[in-house]
Design an enzyme around this catalytic site. Structure first.
Site, short mmCIF file in Angstrom:
data_model
loop_
_atom_site.label_atom_id
_atom_site.label_comp_id
_atom_site.label_asym_id
_atom_site.label_seq_id
_atom_site.Cartn_x
_atom_site.Cartn_y
_atom_site.Cartn_z
N GLY A 44 -5.57 6.32 15.25
CA GLY A 44 -7.16 6.97 14.96
C GLY A 44 -7.15 7.70 13.61
O GLY A 44 -6.47 7.47 12.87
N TYR A 79 -15.05 -3.82 8.85
CA TYR A 79 -13.77 -2.95 9.12
C TYR A 79 -13.03 -3.22 10.40
O TYR A 79 -11.88 -3.48 10.50
CB TYR A 79 -13.95 -1.39 8.63
CG TYR A 79 -12.60 -0.64 8.90
CD1 TYR A 79 -11.62 -1.09 7.92
CD2 TYR A 79 -12.22 0.13 9.67
CE1 TYR A 79 -10.17 -0.39 8.11
CE2 TYR A 79 -10.91 0.74 9.67
CZ TYR A 79 -10.03 0.27 8.85
OH TYR A 79 -8.83 0.97 8.98
N ASP A 119 -1.58 -6.85 -5.95
CA ASP A 119 -2.71 -6.96 -5.28
C ASP A 119 -2.74 -7.90 -4.05
O ASP A 119 -2.75 -9.06 -4.38
CB ASP A 119 -4.00 -7.33 -6.14
CG ASP A 119 -5.45 -7.08 -5.38
OD1 ASP A 119 -5.55 -7.38 -4.43
OD2 ASP A 119 -6.24 -6.80 -6.14
N THR A 164 -5.96 11.01 4.83
CA THR A 164 -5.38 10.29 3.55
C THR A 164 -6.22 10.04 2.66
O THR A 164 -7.36 10.89 2.81
CB THR A 164 -4.50 9.03 4.15
OG1 THR A 164 -5.65 8.10 4.43
CG2 THR A 164 -3.53 9.17 5.20
N GLY A 201 0.91 -1.05 -0.11
CA GLY A 201 -0.04 -0.20 0.05
C GLY A 201 0.89 1.19 0.04
O GLY A 201 0.58 2.16 0.80
N ASN A 218 0.79 -2.77 5.35
CA ASN A 218 0.03 -1.28 5.70
C ASN A 218 -1.16 -1.34 4.64
O ASN A 218 -2.44 -0.73 5.01
CB ASN A 218 1.05 -0.28 5.23
CG ASN A 218 0.01 1.07 4.73
OD1 ASN A 218 -0.45 1.81 5.74
ND2 ASN A 218 0.16 1.46 3.54
N GLY A 257 -1.00 7.73 1.09
CA GLY A 257 -1.08 7.65 2.69
C GLY A 257 -0.06 7.31 3.32
O GLY A 257 1.15 7.44 3.10
N ARG A 301 -1.65 -1.63 -5.68
CA ARG A 301 -2.21 -1.87 -7.13
C ARG A 301 -1.85 -1.12 -8.29
O ARG A 301 -1.69 -1.22 -9.49
CB ARG A 301 -3.77 -2.18 -7.06
CG ARG A 301 -4.04 -3.44 -6.21
CD ARG A 301 -5.54 -3.16 -5.91
NE ARG A 301 -5.94 -2.09 -4.84
CZ ARG A 301 -7.13 -1.62 -4.70
NH1 ARG A 301 -8.06 -2.42 -4.89
NH2 ARG A 301 -7.15 -0.60 -3.99
P1 NDP Z 1 -4.93 5.15 1.68
O1 NDP Z 1 -6.31 4.91 0.96
O2 NDP Z 1 -4.14 6.60 1.46
O3 NDP Z 1 -3.77 4.07 1.58
C1 NDP Z 1 -4.25 2.90 1.25
C2 NDP Z 1 -3.14 1.97 0.37
O4 NDP Z 1 -3.48 0.69 0.40
C3 NDP Z 1 -2.92 2.44 -0.85
O5 NDP Z 1 -1.65 2.67 -1.04
C4 NDP Z 1 -3.72 1.48 -1.57
O6 NDP Z 1 -3.04 1.05 -2.81
C5 NDP Z 1 -3.48 0.40 -0.67
N1 NDP Z 1 -4.46 -0.89 -1.04
C6 NDP Z 1 -5.73 -1.04 -1.03
N2 NDP Z 1 -6.05 -2.23 -1.43
C7 NDP Z 1 -5.12 -2.89 -1.75
C8 NDP Z 1 -4.86 -4.10 -2.53
N3 NDP Z 1 -6.05 -5.12 -2.72
N4 NDP Z 1 -3.75 -4.59 -2.80
C9 NDP Z 1 -2.73 -3.74 -2.33
N5 NDP Z 1 -2.61 -2.53 -1.93
C10 NDP Z 1 -4.02 -2.21 -1.57
O7 NDP Z 1 -5.16 5.04 3.31
P2 NDP Z 1 -4.18 5.00 4.59
O8 NDP Z 1 -2.91 5.40 4.10
O9 NDP Z 1 -4.94 5.79 5.55
O10 NDP Z 1 -4.41 3.60 4.99
C11 NDP Z 1 -3.29 2.58 5.29
C12 NDP Z 1 -3.46 1.68 6.29
O11 NDP Z 1 -3.75 2.46 7.39
C13 NDP Z 1 -4.85 0.86 6.05
O12 NDP Z 1 -4.68 -0.34 6.42
C14 NDP Z 1 -5.83 1.54 6.74
O13 NDP Z 1 -6.92 0.63 7.33
C15 NDP Z 1 -4.99 1.89 8.10
N6 NDP Z 1 -5.67 2.96 8.87
C16 NDP Z 1 -6.04 4.23 8.30
C17 NDP Z 1 -6.53 5.30 9.43
C18 NDP Z 1 -6.71 6.47 8.71
O14 NDP Z 1 -7.68 7.13 9.49
N7 NDP Z 1 -6.45 6.80 7.55
C19 NDP Z 1 -6.42 5.02 10.69
C20 NDP Z 1 -6.23 3.83 11.27
C21 NDP Z 1 -5.81 2.67 10.18
P3 NDP Z 1 -3.93 0.90 -4.38
O15 NDP Z 1 -5.08 1.57 -4.31
O16 NDP Z 1 -2.85 1.63 -5.42
O17 NDP Z 1 -3.93 -0.53 -4.35
C1 8X3 Z 2 -9.18 4.36 10.60
C2 8X3 Z 2 -9.86 5.17 11.52
O1 8X3 Z 2 -11.78 5.50 13.02
O2 8X3 Z 2 -12.06 5.73 10.43
O3 8X3 Z 2 -8.96 2.75 10.86
O4 8X3 Z 2 -12.22 3.68 11.89
S1 8X3 Z 2 -11.47 5.04 11.98
#
Ligand code: NDP
Ligand code: 8X3
Length: 254
Positions: free
Chosen positions: A183, A152, A59, A187, A10, A86, A14, A35
């Site tokens: 939290g 989720y 993926d 992103t 990922g 991630n 983000g 992806r």
């Molecule tokens: P973003 O949407 O900015 O980034 C998510 C990343 O995951 C992207 O690079 C996307 O790349 C990749 N991704 C999604 N699906 C796939 C897949 N099937 N295969 C490979 N890569 C994939 O979100 P964040 O940076 O915020 O999220 C990163 C992580 O942090 C996640 O696990 C999220 O659940 C977690 N998180 C986020 C929070 C928030 O509030 N933002 C808080 C807590 C946790 P692409 O689409 O190019 O595949």
């Molecule tokens: C992302 C934080 O609070 O939107 O994991 O679920 S929340």
């Protein structure tokens, strides 16, 4: 910390992209996966002056593709020191009885199975070398329920407990496992959750100072730069503008 090989899932936006920037600036070798290839190419171009970067369109839901990506790494990227699990997403915020079942499948396949696959294919090399660090990105949603968090939150609870269970399996090795539980962070996360609805996504952060991707990347850097005998098990962080609410109570209408 420099000179390490770091595999990030990922990395196209983000937290993953921010981790790539920080670890590249420190002089590490990076394997960046996601992806979408275009953002990975852009990142590679930006970071290449500081670090050796290998990008793979991947993926994480595709078990054979994950295996092929790990087994097909060029020689100089094969010794993975740090895996940052991630890649992940939330889809929708509907109550369980109204949710789109495909969205639940996608979250389970990405957030649970993707973490399983990457871990299973990268961990044996770490155990063989008796060193390495897996950093799993969970969420406050894995510990604290909220309306619409249903699957989720369930997937992130898996990530948290899987991280702890890995530590049990790895006791006696020098392989570390850490789980980060952020939290609300701004992103592309909410844009993805609300399927491209920018207004809905912006409302999530409106009037607050949310965590940033860089805050999480700094946390991952801190966790991974502790002395080798120190294992940070779980680290939860939130914006100063977020806290827990009271229990919700349904009252009978009089
Ligand atoms: P973003 O949407 O900015 O980034 C998510 C990343 O995951 C992207 O690079 C996307 O790349 C990749 N991704 C999604 N699906 C796939 C897949 N099937 N295969 C490979 N890569 C994939 O979100 P964040 O940076 O915020 O999220 C990163 C992580 O942090 C996640 O696990 C999220 O659940 C977690 N998180 C986020 C929070 C928030 O509030 N933002 C808080 C807590 C946790 P692409 O689409 O190019 O595949
Ligand atoms: C992302 C934080 O609070 O939107 O994991 O679920 S929340």
């Amino acid at each position: 910390m420099s000179g390490k090989t770091i595999f990030i899932t990922g990395a196209s936006s983000g937290f993953g992209a921010a981790c790539a920037s920080i670890f590249a600036a420190d002089g590490n070798r990076l394997v960046l996966t996601a992806r979408r290839i275009d953002p990975l190419l852009k990142l590679q171009k930006e970071l290449a002056p500081h670090a050796d970067i290998h990008i793979i369109p991947l993926d994480v839901r595709d078990r054979e593709a994950v295996q092929g990506a790990v087994e097909g790494l060029p020689e100089r990227f094969r010794t993975i020191d740090i895996l940052i699990n991630n890649a992940g997403l939330a889809l929708g915020l509907e109550p369980a009885h109204q949710v789109n079942l495909d969205d639940w499948d996608t979250m389970v396949d990405t957030n649970i199975k993707g973490v399983m696959y990457c871990t299973r294919f990268i961990l044996p090399g770490m155990v063989e070398r008796n060193r390495g660090h897996i950093v799993n990105i969970s969420s406050t949603a894995g510990a604290w329920p909220y309306p619409g968090g249903n699957v989720y939150g369930g997937t992130k609870a898996f990530v948290t407990q899987f991280s702890r269970n890995l530590r049990c399996d790895l006791l006696g090795t020098r392989v570390r496992v850490s789980c980060i539980q952020p939290g609300m962070a701004e992103t592309e996360f909410s844009k993805v959750r609300f399927k491209g609805d920018d207004d809905k996504a912006a409302d999530v952060y409106q009037g607050t100072e949310p965590l940033t991707a860089e805050d999480i990347a700094e946390t991952v850097r801190w966790v991974t730069s502790q002395p080798p005998h120190v294992n940070v098990n779980t680290l939860e962080l939130m914006s100063i503008d977020q806290a827990w609410g009271p229990f919700a109570i349904n009252r009978q209408q009089k």
